[in-house]
Write a protein that holds these residues in place. Structure first.
Motif, short mmCIF file in Angstrom:
data_model
loop_
_atom_site.label_atom_id
_atom_site.label_comp_id
_atom_site.label_asym_id
_atom_site.label_seq_id
_atom_site.Cartn_x
_atom_site.Cartn_y
_atom_site.Cartn_z
N PRO A 56 0.83 -1.20 0.00
CA PRO A 56 0.00 0.00 0.00
C PRO A 56 0.88 1.26 0.00
O PRO A 56 1.97 1.27 0.59
CB PRO A 56 -0.79 -0.10 1.31
N LYS A 57 0.39 2.28 -0.68
CA LYS A 57 1.15 3.53 -0.79
C LYS A 57 1.54 4.08 0.58
O LYS A 57 2.64 4.61 0.75
CB LYS A 57 0.32 4.55 -1.58
N SER A 58 0.68 3.93 1.57
CA SER A 58 0.99 4.45 2.91
C SER A 58 2.23 3.76 3.49
O SER A 58 3.04 4.40 4.17
CB SER A 58 -0.20 4.27 3.85
N ARG A 59 2.39 2.47 3.22
CA ARG A 59 3.58 1.76 3.72
C ARG A 59 4.83 2.20 2.96
O ARG A 59 5.89 2.33 3.56
CB ARG A 59 3.40 0.26 3.60
N VAL A 60 4.69 2.40 1.66
CA VAL A 60 5.83 2.88 0.89
C VAL A 60 6.26 4.26 1.40
O VAL A 60 7.45 4.53 1.58
CB VAL A 60 5.50 2.93 -0.62
N ASN A 61 5.29 5.12 1.68
CA ASN A 61 5.61 6.44 2.22
C ASN A 61 6.30 6.33 3.57
O ASN A 61 7.25 7.07 3.86
CB ASN A 61 4.34 7.29 2.35
N ALA A 62 5.84 5.40 4.41
CA ALA A 62 6.47 5.20 5.73
C ALA A 62 7.90 4.68 5.57
O ALA A 62 8.81 5.11 6.29
CB ALA A 62 5.63 4.25 6.57
N ILE A 63 8.10 3.76 4.64
CA ILE A 63 9.45 3.24 4.38
C ILE A 63 10.36 4.36 3.91
O ILE A 63 11.48 4.51 4.40
CB ILE A 63 9.39 2.11 3.32
N ASP A 64 9.88 5.15 2.95
CA ASP A 64 10.69 6.26 2.43
C ASP A 64 11.03 7.27 3.52
O ASP A 64 12.16 7.77 3.58
CB ASP A 64 9.98 6.94 1.27
N ALA A 65 10.06 7.56 4.38
CA ALA A 65 10.31 8.53 5.46
C ALA A 65 11.35 8.00 6.44
O ALA A 65 12.25 8.73 6.85
CB ALA A 65 9.00 8.85 6.19
N ARG A 66 11.23 6.73 6.81
CA ARG A 66 12.20 6.14 7.74
C ARG A 66 13.58 6.08 7.11
O ARG A 66 14.58 6.39 7.75
CB ARG A 66 11.73 4.74 8.14
N ALA A 67 13.64 5.68 5.84
CA ALA A 67 14.93 5.61 5.15
C ALA A 67 15.58 6.99 5.10
O ALA A 67 16.77 7.13 5.38
CB ALA A 67 14.75 5.05 3.74
N LYS A 68 14.78 8.01 4.81
CA LYS A 68 15.31 9.37 4.74
C LYS A 68 15.85 9.81 6.10
O LYS A 68 16.93 10.40 6.19
CB LYS A 68 14.23 10.34 4.25
N ARG A 69 15.10 9.51 7.18
CA ARG A 69 15.58 9.86 8.53
C ARG A 69 16.89 9.15 8.85
O ARG A 69 17.73 9.68 9.57
CB ARG A 69 14.54 9.50 9.58
N ASN A 70 17.06 7.94 8.32
CA ASN A 70 18.28 7.16 8.58
C ASN A 70 19.41 7.51 7.60
O ASN A 70 20.49 6.95 7.70
CB ASN A 70 17.99 5.66 8.46
N GLY A 71 19.13 8.40 6.63
CA GLY A 71 20.15 8.75 5.64
C GLY A 71 20.42 7.62 4.67
O GLY A 71 21.54 7.44 4.21
N GLU A 72 19.38 6.82 4.38
CA GLU A 72 19.51 5.66 3.50
C GLU A 72 18.60 5.81 2.29
O GLU A 72 17.67 6.61 2.30
CB GLU A 72 19.07 4.38 4.23
N THR A 73 18.85 4.98 1.31
CA THR A 73 17.90 4.86 0.20
C THR A 73 16.83 3.84 0.62
O THR A 73 16.99 3.11 1.59
CB THR A 73 18.59 4.35 -1.07
N ARG A 74 15.77 3.80 -0.16
CA ARG A 74 14.72 2.81 0.09
C ARG A 74 15.31 1.40 0.03
O ARG A 74 15.03 0.54 0.88
CB ARG A 74 13.61 2.96 -0.95
N SER A 75 16.13 1.14 -0.98
CA SER A 75 16.73 -0.19 -1.12
C SER A 75 17.61 -0.55 0.08
O SER A 75 17.57 -1.69 0.57
CB SER A 75 17.54 -0.28 -2.41
N GLN A 76 18.43 0.39 0.54
CA GLN A 76 19.27 0.12 1.70
C GLN A 76 18.42 -0.23 2.90
O GLN A 76 18.72 -1.17 3.64
CB GLN A 76 20.16 1.33 2.01
N PHE A 77 17.37 0.55 3.12
CA PHE A 77 16.49 0.30 4.25
C PHE A 77 15.85 -1.09 4.16
O PHE A 77 15.83 -1.85 5.13
CB PHE A 77 15.39 1.37 4.33
#
Length: 90
Positions: A56-77
């Protein structure tokens, strides 16, 4: 700071830099960083396989937000999340 000052600071001349650049560009650079390998650096010592799945788009958004806070890409996360899950269930 101008070029001459920078060269003096690092103890090199323009001629030395030109020579090093020519070696690097020809693939013969042995400046202490190892051989030149074209392309992105490998992240694993084995072949990688691409997988895909839908979320779901909401999960993708949550993944992207967490990855950004961690200084990572989506794939790295996602790679780290899979590794953590596999280790937890080992």
């Amino acid at each position: 700071m101008n070029r001459e000052e920078i060269n003096k600071l690092f103890g090199v001349t323009d001629e030395q830099l030109d020579h090093m650049a020519a070696e690097y560009e020809s693939g013969k650079w042995e400046g202490g960083v190892g051989p030149i390998v074209p392309g992105r650096p490998r992240i694993y010592d084995e072949e990688l396989e691409t997988i895909s799945f839908r979320l779901p788009k909401s999960r993708v958004n949550a993944i992207d937000a967490r990855a950004k806070r961690n200084g990572e890409t989506r794939s790295q996360f996602l790679r780290q999340a899979v590794d953590d899950a596999l280790l937890a269930n080992a």
